[in-house]
Design an enzyme around this catalytic site. Structure first.
Site, PDB file in Angstrom:
ATOM      1  N   ARG A 117       9.986 -15.669 -10.245  1.00  0.00           N
ATOM      2  CA  ARG A 117       9.803 -14.233 -10.450  1.00  0.00           C
ATOM      3  C   ARG A 117       9.979 -13.423  -9.165  1.00  0.00           C
ATOM      4  O   ARG A 117      10.167 -12.209  -9.196  1.00  0.00           O
ATOM      5  CB  ARG A 117       8.423 -13.957 -11.061  1.00  0.00           C
ATOM      6  N   ASN A 137       4.968 -11.919 -16.908  1.00  0.00           N
ATOM      7  CA  ASN A 137       5.593 -12.141 -15.594  1.00  0.00           C
ATOM      8  C   ASN A 137       5.805 -13.638 -15.387  1.00  0.00           C
ATOM      9  O   ASN A 137       6.877 -14.092 -14.986  1.00  0.00           O
ATOM     10  CB  ASN A 137       4.713 -11.596 -14.466  1.00  0.00           C
ATOM     11  N   ASP A 138       4.757 -14.399 -15.651  1.00  0.00           N
ATOM     12  CA  ASP A 138       4.896 -15.848 -15.503  1.00  0.00           C
ATOM     13  C   ASP A 138       5.621 -16.466 -16.689  1.00  0.00           C
ATOM     14  O   ASP A 138       6.435 -17.370 -16.510  1.00  0.00           O
ATOM     15  CB  ASP A 138       3.520 -16.497 -15.315  1.00  0.00           C
ATOM     16  N   ARG A 148     -10.165 -11.958 -15.669  1.00  0.00           N
ATOM     17  CA  ARG A 148      -9.402 -13.200 -15.541  1.00  0.00           C
ATOM     18  C   ARG A 148      -9.998 -14.005 -14.395  1.00  0.00           C
ATOM     19  O   ARG A 148     -10.237 -13.468 -13.313  1.00  0.00           O
ATOM     20  CB  ARG A 148      -7.936 -12.893 -15.236  1.00  0.00           C
ATOM     21  N   ARG A 199      -7.774  -8.535 -12.353  1.00  0.00           N
ATOM     22  CA  ARG A 199      -7.239  -9.639 -11.542  1.00  0.00           C
ATOM     23  C   ARG A 199      -8.286  -9.976 -10.485  1.00  0.00           C
ATOM     24  O   ARG A 199      -8.289  -9.404  -9.403  1.00  0.00           O
ATOM     25  CB  ARG A 199      -5.929  -9.217 -10.875  1.00  0.00           C
ATOM     26  N   GLU A 255       1.034 -17.871 -20.461  1.00  0.00           N
ATOM     27  CA  GLU A 255       1.977 -17.714 -19.342  1.00  0.00           C
ATOM     28  C   GLU A 255       2.911 -18.902 -19.243  1.00  0.00           C
ATOM     29  O   GLU A 255       3.912 -18.861 -18.545  1.00  0.00           O
ATOM     30  CB  GLU A 255       1.203 -17.624 -18.020  1.00  0.00           C
ATOM     31  N   CYS A 265      -0.307  -8.482 -21.117  1.00  0.00           N
ATOM     32  CA  CYS A 265      -0.755  -7.863 -19.864  1.00  0.00           C
ATOM     33  C   CYS A 265       0.286  -8.001 -18.760  1.00  0.00           C
ATOM     34  O   CYS A 265       0.077  -7.539 -17.651  1.00  0.00           O
ATOM     35  CB  CYS A 265      -2.084  -8.447 -19.411  1.00  0.00           C
ATOM     36  N   HIS A 292       0.827  -1.207   0.000  1.00  0.00           N
ATOM     37  CA  HIS A 292       0.000   0.000   0.000  1.00  0.00           C
ATOM     38  C   HIS A 292       0.858   1.252   0.000  1.00  0.00           C
ATOM     39  O   HIS A 292       0.488   2.278  -0.548  1.00  0.00           O
ATOM     40  CB  HIS A 292      -0.944  -0.014   1.203  1.00  0.00           C
TER      41      HIS A 292
HETATM   42  C1  PEP Z   1       1.591 -12.378 -15.694  1.00  0.00           C
HETATM   43  O1  PEP Z   1       1.942 -13.481 -15.255  1.00  0.00           O
HETATM   44  O2  PEP Z   1       2.287 -11.696 -16.486  1.00  0.00           O
HETATM   45  C2  PEP Z   1       0.300 -11.793 -15.283  1.00  0.00           C
HETATM   46  C3  PEP Z   1      -0.182 -10.709 -15.835  1.00  0.00           C
HETATM   47  O3  PEP Z   1      -0.331 -12.402 -14.254  1.00  0.00           O
HETATM   48  P1  PEP Z   1       0.083 -12.186 -12.698  1.00  0.00           P
HETATM   49  O4  PEP Z   1       1.191 -11.185 -12.662  1.00  0.00           O
HETATM   50  O5  PEP Z   1      -1.152 -11.736 -12.018  1.00  0.00           O
HETATM   51  O6  PEP Z   1       0.510 -13.579 -12.324  1.00  0.00           O
HETATM   52 MG    MG Z   2       0.507 -14.670 -14.142  1.00  0.00          MG
END
Ligand code: PEP
Ligand code: MG
Length: 843
Positions: free
Chosen positions: A739, A728-729, A611, A575, A705, A776, A468
């Site tokens: 990650r 990210n994944d 999602r 999300r 992902e 995303c 936060h």
């Molecule tokens: C990702 O994995 O890039 C993604 C957008 O999902 P999260 O970061 O919520 O796992």
């Molecule tokens: Mg993800």
């Protein structure tokens, strides 16, 4: 040669240390001595001395004799796990005692039933202080019989040698041990450290300990979640840090230690080039992670918060309980007022944080813990302080960055109640103008009350980009660095520094030319930000007319409203797990529909992709107990959990299908790795669509992902309506780098050509069947990645809300031809670093 006699601290039978069923004691890693199988229940001082360490769990105490011999008395094995239950210390640290004086009373039955063993160790932890020891044998009577006769050595050195050579400082290390650095792991560390010639020090803030001394380490009282750094000084300093730091982070072989909580990684930290964090040889550069972008030059103000000292015992339990309830009610009223004020200032994001604080205060578990302590005679202040700090520690220990970030909120709201109970106002430091605030952690209350005129930026040791504090820093538009190296706390107040929020850096003592350069860059950046915001509602089109949709990643309705204001053309990723993670019970279908509908209405017909729940493994849900997994990221998470628990999935799918009035509503599934999975999911959507009688179309897509989904994009494209690449994944699975890993995460850069090739392959497969592809993951909010993604043919960028205007502006900066040429070069390059060099940041 002089000597000391240690009297038996208990009645009991002597057991040689080698026979103790604990390798650390038996291997004499803590030091040399004997063990007693106790027949009495009060541990007494074996000699006169000073209590140099009393463990907070009350099971172990160390006396230092006038000759400097450290004698540790450790009741039972694994008794630290009892967290104080069964032990009643009779002394305090720093107190002088005489031989025979009671140190700790304990409940032998309870300890025997609840711990591994009652065997009690009497150990000299600085054996270099003694030349020899002779233990007694057989049965001893406490306070009467001599247990150990010690011969003192002549001129023993108990300090580390003077060394010269390099000074090497480790990354910040989070103590993962459930019971903190108690005797056993401290001994393991000390033994390992002794193998190095260098002076090795463990530091937490201003406190430091000789890592080669068990007692010194224990004296730091490092609880789980404490952040430390290891400093080595001497000829083998680098070897020492390289060998010891990973061992500390891994728990020093302590049983039951969960993996170290990893610092947060999010899309925000990827806005700028990643830095090899968090260690640097440059004494004027301190590294952390980006919490809020921007540049500021100012003078350091070190913010320290004293723990409020409260008496342990209180009045009659019902009086204390009433005092606590009244204080909680008063805090609720304060929070209500704060929210009203923030709403009046049109700041719903901040108001929502204090609404969340009210929910924390309403938590029955928290109140139960405090109430049961009050029922045992504790004062309201003490019971409350213990309750919220222990719960915050538990949260901090969770390997889930979202929940761990809530610990700071809990401490914040906890202190608010405590300040009401004690009548001590919450600290409001008097800050000079041009302040760069440095603190171990800042609470949301601190940040909300920061004087924007005086504070130009801040750095915290704690917090990640999802905390936060980071959210508030971004809302206040203040540059901020989180997870910074602990040496930031040592920077003298008044030092001129530069905070580079985007790069996650603090630079000390910049020269005049650099200050000037930064001032100019800042003025330019401010002007650019204003221009980007002014143009935010215009489409994102390359200079030669190629249109890219720029949409937002959001967590709820407040984000949706803010996103629209900043030019979002819709939402590419809602999300939905925020909804699930923030409530104590599973949200009902109606609850979910209401929220999705609100978001959809706020978007006024703009596209909305929801999602489905992405939890499991690393993100536990309180109401969905899941077995612990060895490799949570490779286990039952995302859609695998949804398929396993169809009732949750079906409820959510129905809730989404019941959203009306949005022609461009879509849903997508996280972590899809095979066509079978997708077919099963699509089948469920069809069944439920019939069940709820929805006629309007809904797009059903997948997140890319998992590398298999990217590789098989062409096959998926025959059946899925769209793709959204979760870099990210995808990056962590492509590079096999967690990650959130403190060391690897900065190298897990989605600009790696391997990841870009998978994106290119996805686009190719999708476009062959007329499907669109969005990105995303964090890379979409990364200014350096934008032209490359556009050049790869990505149709949509779904970005963090604050990044919307600058990402749209970045698209406009290039022609499609330039983007394609950059993308081609990026696919052929050798590394992420090479790709970042293709698109340098302009400051
Ligand atoms: C990702 O994995 O890039 C993604 C957008 O999902 P999260 O970061 O919520 O796992
Ligand atoms: Mg993800």
């Amino acid at each position: 040669m002089s000597g000391i006699e240690l009297l038996a601290p208990l009645d009991g039978v002597i057991v040689p240390l080698e026979q103790v069923p604990d390798p650390v004691f038996a291997g004499k890693m803590v030091g040399d001595g004997v063990s007693i199988d106790p027949l009495s229940e009060v541990l007494a001082a074996p000699c006169p001395g000073t209590v140099s360490q009393l463990h907070s769990a009350g099971h172990a105490v160390t006396l230092t004799t006038p000759d400097g011999v450290e004698v540790m008395l450790h009741i039972g094995l694994d008794t630290v796990m009892l967290k104080g239950e069964g032990f009643a210390p009779k002394v305090k640290e720093g107190q002088s005692v005489v031989a025979g004086e009671p140190l700790i009373a304990f409940d032998a039955d309870f300890v025997a039933l609840n711990a591994k063993s009652l065997l009690t160790q009497v150990i000299v932890t600085n054996p270099e202080r003694i030349a020899g020891m002779s233990p007694a044998k057989g049965h001893v009577t406490g306070g009467k019989d001599v247990l150990l006769s010690l011969e003192l050595s002549a001129g023993a050195e108990d300090e580390q040698k003077d060394t010269s050579g390099d000074v090497v400082v480790s990354d910040a290390i989070v103590i993962p041990n459930t019971s903190g650095l108690h005797a056993r792991p401290a001994a393991v560390l000390a033994n390992m450290a002794k193998k190095f010639e260098s002076r090795v020090t463990l530091r937490r803030g201003d406190d430091q300990a000789n890592a080669k001394s068990v007692v010194s380490v224990m004296r730091l009282n490092l609880e789980q979640g404490a952040k430390v750094v290891l400093v080595a000084e001497g000829p083998d300093a680098a070897d020492a840090v390289n060998a010891l730091a990973p061992q500390i982070a891994a728990g020093l072989g302590d049983e039951g230690t969960p993996p170290a909580p990893a610092p947060a990684t999010t899309e925000i930290r990827r806005v700028a080039a990643p830095v090899p964090r968090p260690r640097t040889d440059d004494p004027n550069l301190i590294l952390g992670v980006s919490a809020s972008p921007g540049l500021a030059v100012g003078q350091v103000f070190q913010l320290r918060r004293d723990e409020i000292d409260v008496p342990e015992t209180g009045g009659a339990p019902n009086t204390e309980r009433r005092r606590l309830d009244d204080a909680i009610d008063a805090a609720m009223v304060q929070l209500e007022a704060l929210q009203a004020e923030l709403h009046a200032q049109a700041d719903p994001a901040k108001a929502a944080i204090f609404a969340a604080h009210q929910e924390l205060l309403d938590d029955p578990d928290l109140i139960d813990v405090a109430a049961s302590a009050i029922a045992k005679g504790k004062g309201a202040e003490y019971a409350w302080q213990q309750a919220y700090t222990s719960q915050a520690l538990q949260l901090e220990a969770l390997p889930n960055e979202l929940l761990a970030a809530r610990a700071s909120d809990l401490r914040d709201v906890g202190r608010r109640v405590l300040s009401i109970l004690t009548g001590r106002p919450l600290d409001q430091p008097d800050l000079p103008e041009g302040t760069i605030l440095i603190a171990e952690d800042l609470t949301p209350s601190d940040t909300a009350s920061l004087d924007r005129e005086r504070v130009l930026g801040f750095c915290t040791l704690g917090g990640g980009a999802t905390s936060h504090v980071a959210i508030l820093a971004r809302a206040l538009d203040l540059p901020a660095v989180a997870g910074i190296e602990p040496r930031a706390l040592e920077v003298p107040p008044g030092t001129t520094v530069v905070v580079d929020g985007a790069r996650g850096q603090l630079r000390l003592n910049p020269d005049e030319a650099e200050v000037e350069r930064i001032r100019t860059a800042k003025t330019r950046a401010e002007a650019k930000r204003k221009a980007d915001i002014a143009a935010a509602r215009h489409p994102a089109e390359t200079s030669d007319g190629h249109r890219v949709e720029v949409v937002a990643n959001i967590g709820g309705v407040a984000d949706a409203e803010e996103a629209l204001g900043l030019g979002a053309e819709g939402v590419g990723l809602l999300r939905s797990e925020f909804l699930f993670l923030e409530s104590a019970t599973a949200p009902t279908e109606d609850d979910q529909t209401a929220i999705y509908q609100d978001v959809s209405d706020a978007l006024e017909q703009a596209p909305l992709v929801i999602r489905t729940l992405d939890v499991g493994g690393d993100k536990p849900l309180p109401y969905l107990p899941l077995p612990r997994e060895e490799n949570p990221f490779l286990g039952v998470r995302g859609v695998r959990l949804a398929i396993d628990r169809p009732e949750i999935l079906r409820t959510q799918i129905r809730a989404i299908l019941r959203v009306s009035g949005n022609q461009r509503l879509g849903m997508m599934f996280p972590m899809v790795s095979s066509l079978d999975e997708f077919r099963a999911l699509r089948g469920v959507v069809e069944e439920e669509r019939e069940a709820v009688g929805r006629a309007e179309p809904i797009q059903v897509g997948i997140m890319v992902e998992v590398p298999s989904a990217a590789v098989m994009a062409e096959q998926f494209a025959r059946e899925a309506d769209f793709f959204s690449v979760g870099t990210n994944d995808l990056t962590q699975y492509t590079l096999a780098m967690d990650r959130g890993h403190p060391k690897l995460a900065p190298r897990a850069d989605a600009m790696n050509p391997a990841v870009l090739k998978l994106i290119a392959h996805t686009v190719e497969g999708a476009h062959a069947h007329g499907r669109w592809v969005g990105v995303c993951g964090g890379i979409a909010s990364d200014l350096q990645a934008v032209p490359i993604l556009v050049g790869l043919g990505v149709d949509e960028l779904s970005v963090s809300v604050p990044a919307l205007p600058s990402i749209k502006a970045a698209v406009r900066q290039y022609s499609l031809a330039e983007c394609r040429s950059l993308a081609e070069r990026a696919l052929q390059s050798d590394s992420a670093a090479e790709n970042r060099a293709l698109v340098p940041l302009d400051y």
